[in-house]
Design a protein around this motif. Structure first.
Motif, PDB file in Angstrom:
ATOM      1  N   THR A 132      -3.255 -28.745  14.083  1.00  0.00           N
ATOM      2  CA  THR A 132      -2.398 -27.918  14.928  1.00  0.00           C
ATOM      3  C   THR A 132      -2.840 -26.461  14.874  1.00  0.00           C
ATOM      4  O   THR A 132      -3.054 -25.907  13.795  1.00  0.00           O
ATOM      5  CB  THR A 132      -0.935 -28.019  14.467  1.00  0.00           C
ATOM      6  N   VAL A 133      -2.950 -25.850  16.043  1.00  0.00           N
ATOM      7  CA  VAL A 133      -3.244 -24.421  16.156  1.00  0.00           C
ATOM      8  C   VAL A 133      -1.946 -23.711  16.546  1.00  0.00           C
ATOM      9  O   VAL A 133      -1.384 -24.010  17.600  1.00  0.00           O
ATOM     10  CB  VAL A 133      -4.331 -24.136  17.197  1.00  0.00           C
ATOM     11  N   PRO A 134      -1.452 -22.799  15.722  1.00  0.00           N
ATOM     12  CA  PRO A 134      -0.174 -22.145  16.041  1.00  0.00           C
ATOM     13  C   PRO A 134      -0.270 -21.190  17.222  1.00  0.00           C
ATOM     14  O   PRO A 134      -1.328 -20.612  17.487  1.00  0.00           O
ATOM     15  CB  PRO A 134       0.156 -21.378  14.752  1.00  0.00           C
ATOM     16  N   VAL A 189      -0.397 -21.568  20.350  1.00  0.00           N
ATOM     17  CA  VAL A 189      -1.254 -21.921  21.483  1.00  0.00           C
ATOM     18  C   VAL A 189      -0.592 -23.066  22.244  1.00  0.00           C
ATOM     19  O   VAL A 189      -0.061 -23.992  21.635  1.00  0.00           O
ATOM     20  CB  VAL A 189      -2.666 -22.341  21.008  1.00  0.00           C
ATOM     21  N   LYS A 190      -0.648 -23.032  23.590  1.00  0.00           N
ATOM     22  CA  LYS A 190       0.053 -24.029  24.395  1.00  0.00           C
ATOM     23  C   LYS A 190      -0.502 -25.425  24.151  1.00  0.00           C
ATOM     24  O   LYS A 190       0.219 -26.340  23.771  1.00  0.00           O
ATOM     25  CB  LYS A 190      -0.029 -23.663  25.878  1.00  0.00           C
ATOM     26  N   ASN A 250      -2.048 -27.041  21.701  1.00  0.00           N
ATOM     27  CA  ASN A 250      -2.249 -26.527  20.342  1.00  0.00           C
ATOM     28  C   ASN A 250      -2.923 -27.502  19.392  1.00  0.00           C
ATOM     29  O   ASN A 250      -2.517 -27.642  18.245  1.00  0.00           O
ATOM     30  CB  ASN A 250      -0.907 -26.080  19.750  1.00  0.00           C
ATOM     31  N   GLU A 251      -3.962 -28.151  19.838  1.00  0.00           N
ATOM     32  CA  GLU A 251      -4.684 -29.052  18.948  1.00  0.00           C
ATOM     33  C   GLU A 251      -6.169 -28.684  18.937  1.00  0.00           C
ATOM     34  O   GLU A 251      -6.779 -28.480  19.985  1.00  0.00           O
ATOM     35  CB  GLU A 251      -4.489 -30.507  19.379  1.00  0.00           C
ATOM     36  N   THR A 301       6.921 -21.901  15.424  1.00  0.00           N
ATOM     37  CA  THR A 301       5.668 -22.188  16.128  1.00  0.00           C
ATOM     38  C   THR A 301       5.703 -23.552  16.812  1.00  0.00           C
ATOM     39  O   THR A 301       4.849 -23.841  17.667  1.00  0.00           O
ATOM     40  CB  THR A 301       4.467 -22.145  15.163  1.00  0.00           C
ATOM     41  N   ARG A 353       4.703 -21.105  21.945  1.00  0.00           N
ATOM     42  CA  ARG A 353       3.303 -21.359  22.303  1.00  0.00           C
ATOM     43  C   ARG A 353       2.957 -20.594  23.570  1.00  0.00           C
ATOM     44  O   ARG A 353       3.770 -20.530  24.477  1.00  0.00           O
ATOM     45  CB  ARG A 353       3.068 -22.851  22.546  1.00  0.00           C
TER      46      ARG A 353
END
Length: 413
Positions: free
Chosen positions: A196-198, A200-201, A203-204, A409, A413
């Protein structure tokens, strides 16, 4: 272990045995038992350590009240480890790969910390276990965790085609389903290195896609290196944070609660679908481990809050940090560590900045200069004559705010 007993009794229609099927019940019991162990047996451990003269040796750093702590029993991390392992072994499913991995991490880092404390206390060597051996131990655990998470067939992300249309009853039926499909639900399990990338829409992030096409067969090498880096950094961060009464235990407890929530949400098909986050089968079982972890931290504060009757030592601090790192990796939220573990991060950075700047100015001006009055950061505030109880409370408040931001989070996003 009790889970399997009550599962068997439930098959025999024994009244009340079915309650052990609920993660919420087992998590609550794990937290309760963990608290009970630390509070009940903590005093016995303190008395035992005093009889064995297992006291902390204190360097005089000119901090108020510091020398009064000399002789305070250390190695209290032993009770933390016991309070984590006993409830987990009793209430969790022991065939769950995530639970097994966390049990190994707890024992592994507990042993490294114990050796460090043993050398300091009984061998009278203030340096403790040589730094290179600590690093070797942390790298060893990183290899075990990284290779397991990458290659184990039960570590998957499940993609649901029509989860948004599921009713509560259908969700329950689906979670008991063992086949590849049901009449109403279609899904597939993926072996993947996404995380998971915090903020970010979409977010993967897939670690494999970081590498050029020709090198993607070596994704496992990159992933294992990342795991080693995270375990080493967070473990050492917790170790550095453990410098004043109650700071490491309280901060770790806050982080543990947050990770329990994230594990529960990611391990439930209905919540993960609603929040549009990855659904990780069998992950919810980690909630039992997390609540035992939180109970151990809070129970230890009974004796470790200012003025401390016992210190956790490296036995506790290395274990707490390493366990937090493995939990974050299992939940696939390791990129949230700078936010969630912000206290550990800033304590680590304060030491790195202080040492680097001192060496730079000594080389340039012939005299070392400092940015902070003292590092780690909590000692800087002690030097400013702020009482350590107030410093700890303020750090806890910051930790709570960071935990709230981490949970936010999921939607921000």
């Amino acid at each position: 272990m009790l889970y399997y007993l009550f599962d068997y009794l439930n098959e025999l229609n024994f009244p009340g045995a079915g309650v052990f099927q609920y993660i919420s019940f087992r998590a609550g019991m794990a937290a309760f038992l963990s608290l009970l162990i630390t509070i009940t047996f903590g005093k016995n451990l303190i008395n035992f350590l005093r009889r064995k003269q297992v006291g902390e040796s204190i360097r005089d750093l000119g901090l108020e009240g510091q020398m009064q702590k000399k002789g305070t029993p250390t190695m209290g991390g032993l009770i933390i480890i016991a309070a984590i392992l006993v409830p987990t072994l009793l209430f969790a499913k022991l065939d769950n790969v995530y639970v097994v991995l966390l049990i190994i991490a707890t024992c592994w880092l507990g042993l490294i910390g114990f050796l460090d404390d043993y050398i300091k206390v009984f061998r009278k060597n203030k340096e403790g276990l040589a730094g290179r051996f600590k690093i070797v131990g942390q790298v060893g655990l990183g290899l075990i965790v990284g290779l397991t998470l990458y290659f184990n067939d039960f570590v998957v992300v499940r993609e649901i085609d029509n989860a948004s249309s599921l009713t509560t009853r259908e969700v329950q039926d689906f979670q008991r389903e063992t086949g590849p499909t049901t009449d109403k639900v279609h899904y597939k399990d993926k072996k993947t290195t996404i995380t998971t990338v915090p903020f970010v829409k979409n977010n993967e992030l897939d670690y494999g896609k970081i590498l050029p096409e020709a090198l993607r067969q070596y994704t496992w090498v990159l992933y294992v290196l990342v795991v080693i880096l995270i375990i080493t950094a967070v473990s050492n961060g917790a170790n550095i944070t453990d410098g004043i009464d109650g700071l490491a235990a309280g901060t770790s407890g806050i982080i543990g609660i947050t990770l329990a929530i994230l594990a529960y949400l990611s391990g439930r098909i209905d919540f993960s679908s609603y929040l549009n986050i990855m659904y990780i089968p069998n992950l919810a079982e980690l909630v039992i481990f997390c609540t035992a972890f939180v109970g151990a931290c809070l129970g230890f504060l009974w004796y470790n809050a200012y003025p401390a009757q016992v210190f956790m030592g490296d036995t506790g601090s290395l274990t707490l940090g390493g366990v937090i790192a493995v939990l974050a990796l299992a939940v696939r939220k390791e990129l949230l560590i700078p936010v969630l573990c912000g206290i550990f991060l800033i304590e680590n950075l304060s030491v790195i900045i202080q040492v680097s700047y001192f060496k730079y100015t000594k080389k340039k001006y012939g005299e070392g200069r400092r940015i902070f009055l003292m590092s780690p950061l909590h000692h800087h505030y002690q030097k400013k004559n702020i009482h350590e109880a107030k410093i700890v409370t303020r750090f806890w408040i910051c930790g709570i705010l960071l935990a709230i931001l981490t949970l936010a989070t999921l939607k921000l996003r």
